[in-house]
Design an enzyme around this catalytic site. Structure first.
Site, PDB file in Angstrom:
ATOM      1  N   ILE A  62       4.043 -36.574 -30.282  1.00  0.00           N
ATOM      2  CA  ILE A  62       4.897 -35.588 -30.949  1.00  0.00           C
ATOM      3  C   ILE A  62       5.730 -36.242 -32.040  1.00  0.00           C
ATOM      4  CG2 ILE A  62       6.902 -34.090 -30.608  1.00  0.00           C
ATOM      5  CD1 ILE A  62       5.730 -33.312 -27.888  1.00  0.00           C
ATOM      6  N   ALA A  97      12.463 -39.724 -28.446  1.00  0.00           N
ATOM      7  CA  ALA A  97      12.071 -40.662 -27.391  1.00  0.00           C
ATOM      8  C   ALA A  97      12.355 -40.129 -25.992  1.00  0.00           C
ATOM      9  CB  ALA A  97      12.786 -41.991 -27.589  1.00  0.00           C
ATOM     10  N   TYR A 120      10.430 -40.698 -19.713  1.00  0.00           N
ATOM     11  CA  TYR A 120       9.448 -40.095 -18.812  1.00  0.00           C
ATOM     12  C   TYR A 120       9.732 -40.475 -17.352  1.00  0.00           C
ATOM     13  CZ  TYR A 120       6.969 -38.952 -23.073  1.00  0.00           C
ATOM     14  OH  TYR A 120       6.645 -38.474 -24.315  1.00  0.00           O
ATOM     15  N   SER A 174      12.707 -30.317 -23.502  1.00  0.00           N
ATOM     16  CA  SER A 174      11.530 -29.876 -22.759  1.00  0.00           C
ATOM     17  C   SER A 174      11.862 -28.584 -22.033  1.00  0.00           C
ATOM     18  CB  SER A 174      11.120 -30.937 -21.731  1.00  0.00           C
ATOM     19  OG  SER A 174      10.155 -30.431 -20.825  1.00  0.00           O
ATOM     20  N   TYR A 209      13.448 -36.478 -14.984  1.00  0.00           N
ATOM     21  CA  TYR A 209      13.134 -36.068 -16.347  1.00  0.00           C
ATOM     22  C   TYR A 209      13.765 -34.714 -16.667  1.00  0.00           C
ATOM     23  CZ  TYR A 209      10.160 -34.503 -20.260  1.00  0.00           C
ATOM     24  OH  TYR A 209       9.697 -34.017 -21.463  1.00  0.00           O
ATOM     25  N   LYS A 239      16.746 -33.870 -19.480  1.00  0.00           N
ATOM     26  CA  LYS A 239      16.549 -32.928 -20.577  1.00  0.00           C
ATOM     27  C   LYS A 239      17.568 -31.787 -20.519  1.00  0.00           C
ATOM     28  CE  LYS A 239      13.078 -34.880 -22.671  1.00  0.00           C
ATOM     29  NZ  LYS A 239      13.310 -35.591 -23.968  1.00  0.00           N
ATOM     30  N   ILE A 283       2.141 -30.128 -23.795  1.00  0.00           N
ATOM     31  CA  ILE A 283       1.469 -30.474 -25.046  1.00  0.00           C
ATOM     32  C   ILE A 283       0.424 -31.540 -24.756  1.00  0.00           C
ATOM     33  CG2 ILE A 283       1.772 -31.372 -27.381  1.00  0.00           C
ATOM     34  CD1 ILE A 283       3.189 -28.703 -26.960  1.00  0.00           C
TER      35      ILE A 283
END
Length: 253
Positions: free
Chosen positions: A20, A94, A97, A141, A154, A158, A187
């Site tokens: 992305i 960035a 994850y 996200s 994660y 976010k 994605i």
């Protein structure tokens, strides 16, 4: 949508060497912007720089940077600003994850998904105050609002990034520095999470794919097109928003 107003715009994309991030950086390059990117892998970074030059970037600045390191972030922002002659747009892409539930996953989410954006923006704001089209874009996200049991760290990171986006937008609104976020859904791109899961976890891959109302996974260009719009003067009256780009994935079932 015309992008002539982005000619020579000075754009920083943190985590811009692949996926992305590279798609977003390339979209700005094609619009004639000057683009600075950072990542840890110097080989991939060099390849990405060549991609941006081939796409028509007015100039390209690349620098190796560990985005969990506050000192390296400051050095990257200052070096890129000096090379490009200032900063107009910052994109924080960035991610650590953090897909586990161990301390390392939680720390990666805090350090990279949240604090890398906080630190990059902190050092860039002085330059944005001197820009005629200042914009900050954080890549979040849909997990922030539609959490999954596979990625608690994660998703939480976010969610914090979304709250930070709105808070910073409120803080900077009187200065006309716009702050927004994009929340991509699932994605798929070469080497990405869903590309790997297609072979390692085919049942999960197919299950998620079938749940997306538009049919199938999104691609990086879907996110890049939205980023280009939100950072352009065409979106001059938009700030403090988190926009889902997910083909309906986050809609109620």
């Amino acid at each position: 949508m015309p992008h002539a107003t982005l000619d020579n715009a000075r754009v920083l994309v943190a985590g811009g060497s692949r996926g992305i991030g590279l798609a977003i950086a390339t979209a700005f390059a094609r619009a004639g912007a000057q683009v600075g990117i950072c990542a840890r892998d110097t080989v991939v970074l060099e390849q990405a720089g060549n991609t941006l030059r081939d796409a028509g970037a007015a100039s390209v600045h690349t620098q190796s940077c560990d985005l969990s390191d506050a000192t390296q972030i400051e050095h990257w922002v200052q070096s890129a600003a000096a090379e490009l002659g200032g900063i107009d747009i910052v994109v924080n892409n960035a991610s650590g994850y953090g897909n586990g539930n161990d301390d390392a996953s939680w720390q990666a989410g805090f350090d990279i998904d949240l604090m890398a954006a906080v630190r990059t923006n902190r050092h860039a704001i002085a330059y944005l105050r001197q820009s005629s089209l200042p914009a900050i874009l954080n890549i979040s996200s849909i997990n922030a609002s539609v959490p999954t049991p596979r990625a608690a760290a994660y998703s939480t990171a976010k969610a914090a990034l979304n709250y930070y986006t709105v808070s910073l937008a409120t803080e900077l609104a009187r200065e006309r520095i716009r702050v927004n976020a994009i929340a991509p859904g699932s994605i798929e791109f070469p080497g990405g999470l869903w590309d790997r899961r297609r072979s390692t976890e085919p049942a999960l891959y197919q299950q998620i794919r079938e749940r997306i109302p538009f049919g199938g996974f999104g691609n990086v260009q879907d996110v890049a097109n939205t980023a280009l719009f939100l950072c352009s003067p065409a979106a001059r009256w938009i700030t403090g928003q988190v926009l889902a780009v997910d083909g309906g994935q986050s809609l109620p079932a």
